[in-house]
Design a protein around this motif. Structure first.
Motif, PDB file in Angstrom:
ATOM      1  N   SER A  16       0.819  -1.215   0.000  1.00  0.00           N
ATOM      2  CA  SER A  16       0.000   0.000   0.000  1.00  0.00           C
ATOM      3  C   SER A  16       0.855   1.269   0.000  1.00  0.00           C
ATOM      4  O   SER A  16       0.365   2.353  -0.311  1.00  0.00           O
ATOM      5  N   SER A  17       2.119   1.151   0.342  1.00  0.00           N
ATOM      6  CA  SER A  17       3.028   2.297   0.329  1.00  0.00           C
ATOM      7  C   SER A  17       3.314   2.781  -1.088  1.00  0.00           C
ATOM      8  O   SER A  17       3.832   3.877  -1.283  1.00  0.00           O
ATOM      9  N   GLY A  18       2.983   1.936  -2.081  1.00  0.00           N
ATOM     10  CA  GLY A  18       3.268   2.271  -3.462  1.00  0.00           C
ATOM     11  C   GLY A  18       4.484   1.564  -4.009  1.00  0.00           C
ATOM     12  O   GLY A  18       4.794   1.672  -5.201  1.00  0.00           O
ATOM     13  N   ASN A  19       5.166   0.803  -3.150  1.00  0.00           N
ATOM     14  CA  ASN A  19       6.334   0.044  -3.579  1.00  0.00           C
ATOM     15  C   ASN A  19       5.992  -1.433  -3.724  1.00  0.00           C
ATOM     16  O   ASN A  19       5.173  -1.964  -2.968  1.00  0.00           O
ATOM     17  N   ALA A  20       6.618  -2.078  -4.695  1.00  0.00           N
ATOM     18  CA  ALA A  20       6.439  -3.516  -4.892  1.00  0.00           C
ATOM     19  C   ALA A  20       7.680  -4.244  -4.385  1.00  0.00           C
ATOM     20  O   ALA A  20       8.812  -3.858  -4.703  1.00  0.00           O
ATOM     21  N   TYR A  21       7.465  -5.264  -3.571  1.00  0.00           N
ATOM     22  CA  TYR A  21       8.556  -6.076  -3.045  1.00  0.00           C
ATOM     23  C   TYR A  21       8.411  -7.489  -3.603  1.00  0.00           C
ATOM     24  O   TYR A  21       7.309  -8.046  -3.630  1.00  0.00           O
ATOM     25  N   THR A  30      18.466 -16.785  -4.651  1.00  0.00           N
ATOM     26  CA  THR A  30      17.355 -15.852  -4.504  1.00  0.00           C
ATOM     27  C   THR A  30      17.902 -14.436  -4.364  1.00  0.00           C
ATOM     28  O   THR A  30      18.894 -14.221  -3.672  1.00  0.00           O
ATOM     29  N   LEU A  31      17.262 -13.484  -5.025  1.00  0.00           N
ATOM     30  CA  LEU A  31      17.662 -12.077  -4.953  1.00  0.00           C
ATOM     31  C   LEU A  31      16.452 -11.227  -4.579  1.00  0.00           C
ATOM     32  O   LEU A  31      15.426 -11.259  -5.256  1.00  0.00           O
ATOM     33  N   SER A  32      16.563 -10.474  -3.485  1.00  0.00           N
ATOM     34  CA  SER A  32      15.490  -9.571  -3.069  1.00  0.00           C
ATOM     35  C   SER A  32      15.435  -8.361  -3.997  1.00  0.00           C
ATOM     36  O   SER A  32      16.470  -7.857  -4.430  1.00  0.00           O
ATOM     37  N   CYS A  33      14.212  -7.908  -4.276  1.00  0.00           N
ATOM     38  CA  CYS A  33      14.029  -6.778  -5.199  1.00  0.00           C
ATOM     39  C   CYS A  33      12.986  -5.807  -4.650  1.00  0.00           C
ATOM     40  O   CYS A  33      12.094  -6.192  -3.885  1.00  0.00           O
ATOM     41  N   ILE A  34      13.118  -4.563  -5.067  1.00  0.00           N
ATOM     42  CA  ILE A  34      12.105  -3.552  -4.771  1.00  0.00           C
ATOM     43  C   ILE A  34      11.860  -2.739  -6.041  1.00  0.00           C
ATOM     44  O   ILE A  34      12.781  -2.511  -6.839  1.00  0.00           O
ATOM     45  N   PHE A  35      10.593  -2.381  -6.237  1.00  0.00           N
ATOM     46  CA  PHE A  35      10.227  -1.521  -7.376  1.00  0.00           C
ATOM     47  C   PHE A  35       9.449  -0.351  -6.791  1.00  0.00           C
ATOM     48  O   PHE A  35       8.327  -0.509  -6.311  1.00  0.00           O
ATOM     49  N   ASP A  40       2.808   3.235 -11.250  1.00  0.00           N
ATOM     50  CA  ASP A  40       3.059   3.912 -12.528  1.00  0.00           C
ATOM     51  C   ASP A  40       3.600   2.965 -13.597  1.00  0.00           C
ATOM     52  O   ASP A  40       3.914   3.391 -14.706  1.00  0.00           O
ATOM     53  N   ASN A  41       3.697   1.677 -13.254  1.00  0.00           N
ATOM     54  CA  ASN A  41       4.286   0.714 -14.186  1.00  0.00           C
ATOM     55  C   ASN A  41       3.333  -0.460 -14.405  1.00  0.00           C
ATOM     56  O   ASN A  41       3.095  -1.256 -13.491  1.00  0.00           O
TER      57      ASN A  41
END
Length: 234
Positions: A16-21, A30-35, A40-41
């Motif tokens: 809900s913060s607007g970030n994708a984890y 395994t590699l952790s990611c944030i968008f 907007d994507n």
């Protein structure tokens, strides 16, 4: 410097913060990611766990815990990841063979007195089941087979649990675990485990993960519960 990494999406959380984890996985790592600002994507919004994707971004060291994370700038879907392909192939094969047919579903007893549970001895699932059963009917006895529920030894451990209760005087058996990532639940997608559940002589409830999680054991068991707590309620 931007990197391009391919992998299978796991544990996707459109926060809900607007970030994708999410995590990118292959057979080795395994590699952790944030968008950031995923809204907007359209590409990231259309992704699901199990998708094979190509991600462009920059590596960052997260100071709080010293882990590496990919700050994603672009995500392109390539297709389905191998883990999800295996799930679909197994599901399709068993469904065509009749393992999911309602014809073979055994009814649950109305007043069970002995319930066998196959799950981890220190996980949330057994605690939730004990709490609910004690509240709803303290005269029911719970018998736990402590099983490994994820990792390379878990399928064999779950099958041993079924063998343990196979000739017992249990009224029914619950097999499952609490929530986890897409990969954590994969043991319950095993074809060998599914066949064992189908051939099991006692009524059996599959209770794996959260309400949104579906695994092969859910389809082949006599009844699927959304969570271990729901299994105890049922």
């Amino acid at each position: 410097m931007c990197l391009n990494v391919e992998g299978e999406i796991s544990n996707l959380n459109l926060h809900s913060s607007g970030n994708a984890y999410f995590s990118l996985k292959d057979e080795l790592s395994t590699l952790s990611c944030i968008f950031y600002n995923y809204k907007d994507n359209e590409n990231i919004k259309s992704c699901e766990n199990g998708d094979l994707v190509s991600v462009t971004g920059k590596i960052q060291v997260v100071e709080k815990d010293g882990t590496l994370r990919l700050n994603s700038e672009n995500v392109e879907k390539i297709g389905l990841g191998q883990l999800f392909k295996n799930y679909l192939l197994t599901k399709d094969e068993l469904e065509k063979t009749g393992y999911f047919d309602e014809l073979y579903k055994k009814p649950l007893p109305k007043f069970p007195k002995k319930i066998g549970v196959i799950t981890s001895s220190d996980g949330a699932a057994i605690k939730d089941i004990l709490s609910v059963v004690e509240r709803r009917n303290p005269f029911v006895n719970i018998y736990l087979y402590p099983s490994v529920v994820q990792g390379p030894y878990s399928v064999d451990s779950l099958i041993r649990g079924l063998d343990f209760f196979k000739d017992s005087d249990m009224d029914l058996v619950i097999i499952g675990r609490g929530g986890g990532s897409y990969e954590d639940l994969d043991s319950f997608n095993s074809k060998d485990l599914a066949i064992k559940i189908f051939e099991f002589p006692l009524p059996i409830i599959s209770a794996v993960g959260h309400e949104i999680d579906f695994v092969i054991s859910d389809f082949v068991a006599d009844l699927r519960a959304a969570t271990p707590t729901a299994a105890a309620e049922l």
